[in-house]
Design a protein around this motif. Structure first.
Motif, mmCIF file in Angstrom:
data_model
loop_
_atom_site.group_PDB
_atom_site.id
_atom_site.type_symbol
_atom_site.label_atom_id
_atom_site.label_comp_id
_atom_site.label_asym_id
_atom_site.label_seq_id
_atom_site.Cartn_x
_atom_site.Cartn_y
_atom_site.Cartn_z
ATOM 1 N N TYR A 11 0.846 -1.203 0.000
ATOM 2 C CA TYR A 11 0.000 0.000 0.000
ATOM 3 C C TYR A 11 0.875 1.244 0.000
ATOM 4 C CZ TYR A 11 -3.138 3.708 1.463
ATOM 5 O OH TYR A 11 -3.839 4.892 1.526
ATOM 6 N N ILE A 12 0.583 2.136 -0.933
ATOM 7 C CA ILE A 12 1.226 3.453 -0.996
ATOM 8 C C ILE A 12 0.117 4.498 -0.956
ATOM 9 C CG2 ILE A 12 2.635 5.036 -2.355
ATOM 10 C CD1 ILE A 12 4.243 2.734 -1.284
ATOM 11 N N GLY A 13 0.173 5.391 0.035
ATOM 12 C CA GLY A 13 -0.853 6.409 0.183
ATOM 13 C C GLY A 13 -0.737 7.520 -0.846
ATOM 14 N N GLU A 14 -1.679 8.433 -0.813
ATOM 15 C CA GLU A 14 -1.680 9.566 -1.747
ATOM 16 C C GLU A 14 -0.397 10.372 -1.588
ATOM 17 O OE1 GLU A 14 -5.247 12.343 -2.846
ATOM 18 O OE2 GLU A 14 -4.094 13.337 -1.269
ATOM 19 N N ARG A 15 0.140 10.825 -2.743
ATOM 20 C CA ARG A 15 1.382 11.601 -2.757
ATOM 21 C C ARG A 15 1.192 12.869 -3.570
ATOM 22 N NH1 ARG A 15 4.059 7.073 -5.982
ATOM 23 N NH2 ARG A 15 1.855 6.587 -6.259
ATOM 24 N N GLN A 16 2.001 13.853 -3.287
ATOM 25 C CA GLN A 16 2.047 15.058 -4.106
ATOM 26 C C GLN A 16 2.923 14.790 -5.323
ATOM 27 O OE1 GLN A 16 0.174 17.706 -3.584
ATOM 28 N NE2 GLN A 16 -0.641 16.812 -1.685
ATOM 29 N N GLY A 17 2.479 15.298 -6.488
ATOM 30 C CA GLY A 17 3.216 15.041 -7.721
ATOM 31 C C GLY A 17 4.379 15.982 -7.955
ATOM 32 N N ASP A 18 4.373 17.148 -7.298
ATOM 33 C CA ASP A 18 5.467 18.096 -7.453
ATOM 34 C C ASP A 18 5.606 18.911 -6.175
ATOM 35 O OD1 ASP A 18 3.245 19.723 -7.542
ATOM 36 O OD2 ASP A 18 3.634 20.538 -9.538
ATOM 37 N N LEU A 19 6.669 19.712 -6.117
ATOM 38 C CA LEU A 19 6.929 20.490 -4.913
ATOM 39 C C LEU A 19 5.908 21.602 -4.730
ATOM 40 C CD1 LEU A 19 8.929 20.601 -2.564
ATOM 41 C CD2 LEU A 19 10.313 22.208 -3.897
ATOM 42 N N ASP A 20 5.289 22.075 -5.818
ATOM 43 C CA ASP A 20 4.245 23.090 -5.713
ATOM 44 C C ASP A 20 2.923 22.516 -5.215
ATOM 45 O OD1 ASP A 20 5.919 25.103 -6.633
ATOM 46 O OD2 ASP A 20 5.401 24.750 -8.734
ATOM 47 N N ASN A 21 2.869 21.181 -5.125
ATOM 48 C CA ASN A 21 1.633 20.489 -4.710
ATOM 49 C C ASN A 21 0.468 20.847 -5.620
ATOM 50 O OD1 ASN A 21 2.078 20.354 -1.050
ATOM 51 N ND2 ASN A 21 3.332 19.612 -2.723
ATOM 52 N N SER A 22 0.758 20.978 -6.926
ATOM 53 C CA SER A 22 -0.277 21.373 -7.887
ATOM 54 C C SER A 22 -1.137 20.199 -8.342
ATOM 55 C CB SER A 22 0.372 22.035 -9.107
ATOM 56 O OG SER A 22 1.200 21.114 -9.806
ATOM 57 N N PHE A 23 -0.658 18.971 -8.126
ATOM 58 C CA PHE A 23 -1.475 17.805 -8.453
ATOM 59 C C PHE A 23 -1.078 16.649 -7.541
ATOM 60 C CE2 PHE A 23 2.309 17.190 -10.964
ATOM 61 C CZ PHE A 23 2.492 15.819 -11.066
ATOM 62 N N GLN A 24 -1.994 15.705 -7.391
ATOM 63 C CA GLN A 24 -1.789 14.598 -6.475
ATOM 64 C C GLN A 24 -1.789 13.275 -7.240
ATOM 65 O OE1 GLN A 24 -4.254 17.094 -5.667
ATOM 66 N NE2 GLN A 24 -2.444 18.059 -4.731
ATOM 67 N N ILE A 25 -1.087 12.301 -6.675
ATOM 68 C CA ILE A 25 -1.060 10.942 -7.204
ATOM 69 C C ILE A 25 -1.879 10.070 -6.263
ATOM 70 C CG2 ILE A 25 0.382 8.982 -7.837
ATOM 71 C CD1 ILE A 25 2.688 10.968 -8.203
ATOM 72 N N ASN A 26 -2.834 9.349 -6.809
ATOM 73 C CA ASN A 26 -3.742 8.547 -5.986
ATOM 74 C C ASN A 26 -3.016 7.427 -5.255
ATOM 75 O OD1 ASN A 26 -5.946 10.061 -6.825
ATOM 76 N ND2 ASN A 26 -6.452 8.676 -8.507
ATOM 77 N N ASP A 27 -3.607 7.013 -4.139
ATOM 78 C CA ASP A 27 -3.075 5.878 -3.405
ATOM 79 C C ASP A 27 -3.409 4.579 -4.145
ATOM 80 O OD1 ASP A 27 -5.803 5.861 -3.007
ATOM 81 O OD2 ASP A 27 -5.666 5.242 -0.911
#
Length: 683
Positions: free
Chosen positions: A611-627
């Motif tokens: 299991y890998i939880g939700e992550r931020q896709g970039d340092l600006d936190n402009s998009f998220q990667i689903n868990d």
């Protein structure tokens, strides 16, 4: 650094002398438990005496899961997540405790970078993961931790293994592993490992080949002197390699879609590793060790990658025709000794090492490419018209001295204290091409890296520890005043407890840490053309790892990590932004059971949950990667010298993201349902 290969009760059983040379831990055959490692201290040390979190993935886990890369193998370790590859090349990039750690170490020595070939698992005996700053052992390195690969060594009894693997996506791989003495008196031992991997992909057009050839020789010169020579040839060819996916309005492009122009994409990488390890014992208390490790890598890369997304439907592409090479030389000499001052016992390590890296890069470039329709691509285009864009070459030299003392005040109270001083210089010359500013840049840095840790053992099954450690990484460039940047620094405080259960068959490690990275460059508010070193990033969390045998034949590895990694000071990025590719919650479970007696003895089953939880896709936190929750499984039969297995990765065929390269058009996809069957014979 001293190494230990896990013991085996088969033809792979090694002599006592050989174990002294290459030891890092001991494990019975089919056992998941390793008792010691050398990555944390430079000498073979019981986990109970190490004041820092360290986990080991032994050979048996590699075989049970049938992992093919280092990234896959360490999925069972808490706080470690995949940080992507270089267009499918078996390189290595991981995020450990919130910070990227590109490249790895081999037998304790600096090895491949992210752009060289780290290699597959056929030559690996075990993998040791040390969490937190480790500059006292390894020089300049990011603060999250290190991954140290321990390779398979020559054996003093004949051992021959032939294996063939085949799976979906046109995958097949023959493997040979031969070892034993070359002389009747066991003075000369050899090992020869070779494999050829050919595969397609879940992505259209992709075809890859990967060759490994790894001979090694051990000379038992005397009872006190051992010398090991090794060589490893690695060649990867992707024609074309896998391409990145695009995250468009929260949805991923089709999994089989190749978002490039495949006729003009190529990744051809060759890496050679060679060197020697010499160990001489003066007496039972003192020894000297010397090694040289060389990594030579050449890359021919024609890469067509996305530059931007136009009208949410078309991908603007850029074409690169790149040639780059790197030569890395690492050498070390150290003295290891044991002595007493009164009733206090000491184990001392003192030494010197150097690292010289030469690299050369040449890029040709073309941006005049037609847009690619991501929903209905047309791959029929003319060959790109490349023009010279960027060329440079440089050398980085580092020299370090270190001193460490492991002090035993009593049987249950121990102190580890040490420090290291490094000097680093670099010079880089950039040619007068359109994409670069010509000239020569030089940087000189130095850094001191201390570590201190205390271990208290109230019983034979419980070990409490606390530690303070620091690390550094050089920062190229200057500020507006022309002053060179200081190295970034990592500082960690950690406390933990190790416990043993079920007559030492099951071990647990619970750790809590607070880790900061300072001197991060950020925009100068008074002159936005320059940067200043006022940025700071912080990671803190809790990690739990459980490893061992619950009942005869029933093995388990379980882990959980809570990681809070964020920006704490920056002139560009808002404070509180989460670091990219770092899940707040991560958990894994891998368990196997093998029938111990009767007609079905040797039949085994394996199940894995990751299991890998939700992550931020970039340092600006402009998009998220689903868990995601991925399920793996295994079915195997091992009887006498026969080994057969069926391994399934992603049993329920979920669609998930491995990592993001800080942009929605640079998404690396996880593999779909993958099945591999293998049959092997040892004799």
């Amino acid at each position: 650094m001293s190494r230990v290969t896990p013991k085996r009760a088969t033809a792979e059983q090694e002599s006592d002398e050989q174990i002294e040379v290459i030891a890092t831990g001991e494990a019975e055959e089919d056992d998941y438990t390793v008792d010691s490692a050398s990555t944390a201290t430079g000498i073979d040390t019981s986990f109970r005496d190490i004041p820092q979190s360290i986990q080991v993935v032994p050979r048996q886990v590699i075989e049970d899961r049938n992992t093919r890369t280092v990234q896959e193998t360490v999925e069972t370790v808490s706080g470690v997540v995949d940080n992507g590859s270089n267009l499918g090349v078996p390189t290595q990039s991981l995020t450990i405790r919130g910070f990227e750690q590109s490249g790895n170490f081999r037998n304790g020595y600096r090895d491949a970078t992210r752009f060289d070939i780290a290699g597959g698992t056929n030559t690996i005996e075990q993998i040791e993961v040390l969490k937190g700053p480790a500059s006292i052992q390894f020089g300049q390195i990011e603060p999250g931790g290190v991954v140290n690969v321990i390779t398979r060594q020559p054996l003093n009894e004949p051992y021959y293994s032939l294996t063939f693997e085949a799976g979906n996506f046109d995958f097949y791989q023959p493997i040979i592993d031969l070892s034993g003495p070359l002389t009747a008196d066991d003075k000369v031992l050899y090992r020869f490992i070779a494999s050829y991997e050919s595969a397609g992909s879940f992505q259209d057009f992709v075809e890859t080949d990967f060759i490994t050839v790894a001979p090694s020789i051990t000379l038992n010169i005397s009872d006190r002197t051992k010398l090991n020579f090794y060589y490893e040839y690695l060649d990867f060819n992707g024609d074309p390699p896998i391409s990145y996916a695009v995250l468009n309005d929260g949805s991923l492009t089709p999994r089989d879609r190749h978002l490039s122009y495949p006729d003009f994409a190529l990744a051809d990488v060759t890496t050679q590793k060679l060197g020697y390890i010499l160990n001489h014992e003066f007496n039972e208390n003192w020894q000297i060790r010397n090694n040289l490790a060389v990594v030579l890598s050449d890359t021919d890369n024609r890469e067509i990658v996305g530059a931007s997304l136009v009208d949410e439907s078309f991908l603007a592409l850029e074409a690169y025709d790149a040639d780059y090479s790197s030569d890395n030389y690492f050498g070390q000499i150290d003295l290891v000794g044991e002595f007493e001052t009164g009733t206090i016992a000491h184990q001392l390590v003192a030494g010197f090492d150097f690292n010289i890296r030469d690299d050369e890069n040449l890029y040709n470039f073309d941006t005049d490419l037609p847009l690619l329709d991501i929903f209905n691509p047309d791959y029929n285009i003319s060959e790109p018209d490349y023009v010279p864009f960027f060329q440079n070459e440089g050398t980085t030299e580092s020299y370090g001295v270190f001193l460490q003392d492991r002090i035993e005040f009593t049987n249950n109270l121990k102190l580890l204290i040490g420090g290291r001083y490094d000097w680093i210089s670099s010079e880089r010359e950039t040619s007068d091409f359109g994409g670069s500013t010509p000239g020569i840049t030089e940087n000189d840095d130095d850094a001191f890296s201390p570590r201190i840790g205390l271990v208290y053992q109230p019983s034979d099954t419980v070990s409490l520890y606390s530690s303070y450690s620091r690390s550094f990484v050089t920062s190229g460039g200057t500020n507006a005043d022309g002053r060179e940047f200081e190295p970034t620094r990592g500082t960690q405080y950690e406390v933990g407890v190790r416990t043993e259960f079920l007559d030492d068959r099951l071990s647990t490690n619970l750790a809590a840490y607070h880790l900061t990275k300072t001197n991060v460059t950020t925009t100068d508010p008074d002159n936005i053309q320059f940067s200043i070193q006022t940025g700071e990033q912080r990671s803190q969390g809790i990690e739990l790892d459980v490893t061992g045998e619950i009942l005869p034949g029933w093995n388990i590895i379980a882990s959980y990590a809570y990681t809070d990694a964020e920006v704490t000071a920056d002139n560009d990025t808002p404070e509180g932004n989460q670091l990219p590719n770092v899940p707040e919650n991560q958990a894994s479970l891998w368990t196997t059971y093998e029938i111990q007696r009767g007609d079905l003895q040797g039949l085994g089953f394996g199940l894995g949950l990751f299991y890998i939880g939700e992550r931020q896709g970039d340092l600006d936190n402009s998009f998220q990667i689903n868990d995601y929750l991925r399920t793996d499984s295994a079915l195997y039969y091992r009887r006498n010298r026969l080994k057969t297995a069926i391994n399934i990765r992603n049993l329920f065929d979920i669609d998930y993201v491995r990592s993001s390269f800080a942009d929605e058009i640079y998404i690396e996809r996880g593999e779909p349902f993958t099945i591999v069957g293998s049959v092997g014979w040892e004799f």
